[in-house]
Design a protein around this motif. Structure first.
Motif, mmCIF file in Angstrom:
data_model
loop_
_atom_site.group_PDB
_atom_site.id
_atom_site.type_symbol
_atom_site.label_atom_id
_atom_site.label_comp_id
_atom_site.label_asym_id
_atom_site.label_seq_id
_atom_site.Cartn_x
_atom_site.Cartn_y
_atom_site.Cartn_z
ATOM 1 N N PRO A 56 16.897 -51.630 -14.861
ATOM 2 C CA PRO A 56 16.920 -50.462 -15.757
ATOM 3 C C PRO A 56 18.007 -50.543 -16.824
ATOM 4 N N TRP A 57 19.195 -51.003 -16.447
ATOM 5 C CA TRP A 57 20.295 -51.098 -17.393
ATOM 6 C C TRP A 57 19.987 -52.108 -18.497
ATOM 7 N N ARG A 58 19.516 -53.281 -18.109
ATOM 8 C CA ARG A 58 19.204 -54.312 -19.116
ATOM 9 C C ARG A 58 18.036 -53.882 -19.997
ATOM 10 N N LEU A 59 17.014 -53.284 -19.390
ATOM 11 C CA LEU A 59 15.825 -52.903 -20.143
ATOM 12 C C LEU A 59 16.110 -51.745 -21.095
ATOM 13 N N ALA A 60 16.857 -50.747 -20.639
ATOM 14 C CA ALA A 60 17.182 -49.613 -21.512
ATOM 15 C C ALA A 60 17.985 -50.074 -22.720
ATOM 16 N N ASN A 61 18.930 -50.978 -22.505
ATOM 17 C CA ASN A 61 19.696 -51.509 -23.633
ATOM 18 C C ASN A 61 18.814 -52.274 -24.605
ATOM 19 N N LEU A 62 17.877 -53.061 -24.075
ATOM 20 C CA LEU A 62 16.965 -53.808 -24.942
ATOM 21 C C LEU A 62 16.094 -52.865 -25.763
ATOM 22 N N ILE A 63 15.517 -51.872 -25.128
ATOM 23 C CA ILE A 63 14.641 -50.933 -25.837
ATOM 24 C C ILE A 63 15.395 -50.235 -26.953
ATOM 25 N N ARG A 64 16.640 -49.844 -26.698
ATOM 26 C CA ARG A 64 17.409 -49.113 -27.696
ATOM 27 C C ARG A 64 17.837 -49.982 -28.881
ATOM 28 N N GLU A 65 17.674 -51.285 -28.762
ATOM 29 C CA GLU A 65 17.874 -52.163 -29.917
ATOM 30 C C GLU A 65 16.798 -51.945 -30.980
ATOM 31 N N TYR A 66 15.682 -51.343 -30.584
ATOM 32 C CA TYR A 66 14.526 -51.249 -31.484
ATOM 33 C C TYR A 66 14.151 -49.821 -31.854
ATOM 34 N N CYS A 67 14.885 -48.825 -31.372
ATOM 35 C CA CYS A 67 14.502 -47.442 -31.675
ATOM 36 C C CYS A 67 15.711 -46.525 -31.616
ATOM 37 N N GLN A 68 15.547 -45.337 -32.168
ATOM 38 C CA GLN A 68 16.562 -44.293 -32.083
ATOM 39 C C GLN A 68 16.298 -43.367 -30.903
ATOM 40 N N HIS A 69 15.029 -43.247 -30.526
ATOM 41 C CA HIS A 69 14.636 -42.292 -29.492
ATOM 42 C C HIS A 69 13.776 -43.019 -28.459
ATOM 43 N N PHE A 70 14.210 -42.953 -27.214
ATOM 44 C CA PHE A 70 13.528 -43.652 -26.113
ATOM 45 C C PHE A 70 12.948 -42.599 -25.169
ATOM 46 N N GLY A 71 11.642 -42.672 -24.944
ATOM 47 C CA GLY A 71 10.979 -41.753 -24.028
ATOM 48 C C GLY A 71 10.301 -42.503 -22.889
ATOM 49 N N VAL A 72 10.116 -41.817 -21.775
ATOM 50 C CA VAL A 72 9.394 -42.375 -20.630
ATOM 51 C C VAL A 72 8.268 -41.423 -20.274
ATOM 52 N N LEU A 73 7.064 -41.961 -20.124
ATOM 53 C CA LEU A 73 5.883 -41.193 -19.742
ATOM 54 C C LEU A 73 5.561 -41.532 -18.296
ATOM 55 N N ILE A 74 5.604 -40.538 -17.419
ATOM 56 C CA ILE A 74 5.436 -40.790 -15.986
ATOM 57 C C ILE A 74 4.142 -40.137 -15.497
ATOM 58 N N PRO A 75 3.127 -40.942 -15.192
ATOM 59 C CA PRO A 75 1.875 -40.364 -14.687
ATOM 60 C C PRO A 75 1.975 -39.940 -13.225
ATOM 61 N N TYR A 76 2.711 -40.709 -12.436
ATOM 62 C CA TYR A 76 2.734 -40.477 -10.988
ATOM 63 C C TYR A 76 4.082 -40.956 -10.433
ATOM 64 N N LYS A 77 4.157 -42.140 -9.836
ATOM 65 C CA LYS A 77 5.370 -42.599 -9.170
ATOM 66 C C LYS A 77 6.314 -43.323 -10.140
ATOM 67 N N ALA A 78 7.560 -42.864 -10.142
ATOM 68 C CA ALA A 78 8.634 -43.586 -10.837
ATOM 69 C C ALA A 78 9.847 -43.492 -9.913
ATOM 70 N N HIS A 79 9.896 -44.362 -8.921
ATOM 71 C CA HIS A 79 10.859 -44.250 -7.828
ATOM 72 C C HIS A 79 12.022 -45.228 -7.993
ATOM 73 N N SER A 80 13.167 -44.855 -7.427
ATOM 74 C CA SER A 80 14.309 -45.753 -7.268
ATOM 75 C C SER A 80 14.717 -46.366 -8.615
ATOM 76 N N ALA A 81 14.573 -47.671 -8.801
ATOM 77 C CA ALA A 81 14.963 -48.296 -10.063
ATOM 78 C C ALA A 81 14.168 -47.735 -11.242
ATOM 79 N N ALA A 82 12.931 -47.300 -11.013
ATOM 80 C CA ALA A 82 12.154 -46.686 -12.089
ATOM 81 C C ALA A 82 12.752 -45.331 -12.479
ATOM 82 N N THR A 83 13.255 -44.580 -11.500
ATOM 83 C CA THR A 83 13.980 -43.344 -11.808
ATOM 84 C C THR A 83 15.212 -43.653 -12.638
ATOM 85 N N MET A 84 15.920 -44.724 -12.291
ATOM 86 C CA MET A 84 17.108 -45.089 -13.055
ATOM 87 C C MET A 84 16.760 -45.426 -14.500
ATOM 88 N N LEU A 85 15.663 -46.131 -14.718
ATOM 89 C CA LEU A 85 15.244 -46.400 -16.096
ATOM 90 C C LEU A 85 14.995 -45.095 -16.835
#
Length: 333
Positions: free
Chosen positions: A72-101
Motif C-alpha cells: 500500500p505504501w509503495r503503490l499509494a506513492n506511485l499513484i500520487r506521482e500521476y494525480c492530485q486526487h486519489f480515490g478508491v472504489l470498493i465494491p465489496y472486500k478491501a481487507h488488511s493491506a487493501a484497507t491500508m491502501l
C-alpha cells in the motif's frame, strides 16, 4: 467479449467520476486459487499509470483480502506521482493491506456491501511454532492481537500488575514461542502503525484531521481485536476515515464491474477437486487482474489432475503462472 465488457464499464465509471480508473482484483478463493497483494504489481501499475500521463484524478477499483504490508505504501506513492486526487472504489472486500491502501486515498467510495477490516498483521518466520497436528504443514502464523491479548488478559482480567509477575508471564510465553518470533511481531506491528500514519498524512493536512490520525490508527491496528472483523461504510465514517457513500448510478456501475470479475475469477467459490475429470483434466483461472482503459494484466494459476494408483485419490499439480499483458482495442468515447 468479457474484457470488452469490463473496459466499457471502466470507461463509464471514468465518465461519472471525471477520473481515470484502474481495476485491481485479487482472488479471495481458498488455495490453490488464492492470491494476495504483492510487490510484483508495482511495475504493472506503472505501465497503466504512465499511459495516463499526469491528470487530476485517479481511482483504483479495489477488491482484495490483503497481502504484503509494504505494497500500500509503495503503490499509494506511485499513484500520487500521476494525480492530485486519489480515490478508491470498493465494491465489496478491501481487507488488511487493501484497507491500508484505502487509507492513502483522498476519498473511499463505499456502498452497502463494501467492507474494510483491521490492519493488524501476522508474521510467518522460521521461528514460528510448528503445527503439532500437521507437522508437514507450514508453521503456525502468529497474530499481533493474540500476543497483545495474552498480556491484556494477564493485566486486565487476571489482575497481574506488578513487574515481577508480568516478567514471569512473559517467560511462560517465550517458553512456547521463540523470542525472535515475538520480536518480529513487535516490528510488524510498529511498521503497520507507521505506514498507516504516513498514508493518512498524505491527505490529512489540517489540524483537526491530523489530530484524528492517531485515533484512527489505534482503532484499526489494536482496538477491534479480531483480524476478520469487518467495517461497514457507516462504521468507517464514524471512525473518521474519508468515506463517501456511493450514489445509485455510481453504485450500479461499481457492482456491475465487480460482477464481471466475480464471474471471470469465480470469486468466493471453494475449489472442488471433483471438478477435474478425464474430460477436464485441468483448470486454468485468473487469480489477480489489473485493468484500465488501454491495458489488461492477468496472472493465472493452473491445477492439473495427475493419474493415481487404483483406489487412491487423484494427485493435484499446481502451477503458478506469470503475468500476461494485452493491449485493449481502442474504443470511441
Amino acid at each position: 467479449m468479457a474484457l470488452k465488457d469490463r473496459i466499457q464499464i471502466i470507461r463509464e465509471l471514468e465518465a461519472v467520476r471525471g477520473s481515470r480508473v484502474i481495476a485491481y482484483v485479487t482472488s479471495d478463493r481458498p488455495p490453490p486459487f488464492q492470491a494476495q497483494m504483492a510487490m510484483d504489481i508495482i511495475r504493472r501499475f506503472y505501465n497503466h499509470l504512465s499511459g495516463f500521463q499526469k491528470i487530476e484524478k485517479i481511482d483504483v477499483f479495489l477488491f482484495s483480502t490483503g497481502g504484503d504490508t509494504m505494497v500500500p505504501w509503495r503503490l499509494a506513492n506511485l499513484i500520487r506521482e500521476y494525480c492530485q486526487h486519489f480515490g478508491v472504489l470498493i465494491p465489496y472486500k478491501a481487507h488488511s493491506a487493501a484497507t491500508m491502501l484505502a487509507l492513502g486515498a483522498n476519498e473511499i467510495i463505499m456502498g452497502p456491501l463494501s467492507e474494510l477490516s483491521p490492519i493488524d498483521s501476522s508474521v510467518q518466520t522460521p521461528h514460528n511454532p510448528p503445527n503439532a497436528d500437521q507437522p508437514n504443514e507450514p508453521k503456525i502464523p502468529i497474530f499481533v492481537e493474540d500476543v497483545m491479548g495474552f498480556f491484556n488478559l494477564a493485566r486486565e482480567r487476571i489482575g497481574i500488575a506488578d513487574q515481577d509477575n508480568l516478567i514471569t508471564a512473559f517467560g511462560h510465553l517465550t517458553n512456547r514461542v521463540h523470542p525472535l518470533a515475538i520480536g518480529a511481531i513487535y516490528r510488524s506491528h510498529a511498521l503497520t502503525r507507521l505506514l498507516a500514519t504516513k498514508l493518512l498524512e498524505m491527505h490529512y493536512t489540517d489540524d483537526v484531521q491530523k489530530r484524528a490520525i492517531g485515533r484512527i490508527v489505534d482503532e484499526l491496528a489494536e482496538k477491534l481485536y479480531y483480524h476478520s472483523y469487518t467495517i461497514s461504510r457507516v462504521e468507517a465514517k464514524k471512525l473518521g476515515i474519508p468515506v463517501v457513500f456511493s450514489q445509485p448510478k455510481l453504485e450500479q456501475l461499481i457492482m456491475r464491474l465487480y460482477e464481471q470479475y466475480e464471474q471471470e475469477m469465480q470469486l468466493g467459490q471453494p475449489f472442488n477437486p471433483a471438478m477435474l475429470t478425464a474430460h477436464t483434466p485441468e483448470l486454468n483461472l485468473p487469480v489477480a487482474m489489473i485493468e484500465s482503459r488501454a491495458l489488461s494484466d492477468e496472472i493465472y494459476t493452473t491445477v492439473k489432475s495427475q493419474p493415481a494408483q487404483p483406489g487412491q485419490p487423484a494427485l493435484l499439480q499446481v502451477e503458478a503462472g506469470q503475468w500476461r499483458s494485452q493491449l485493449v482495442p481502442e474504443q470511441e468515447d
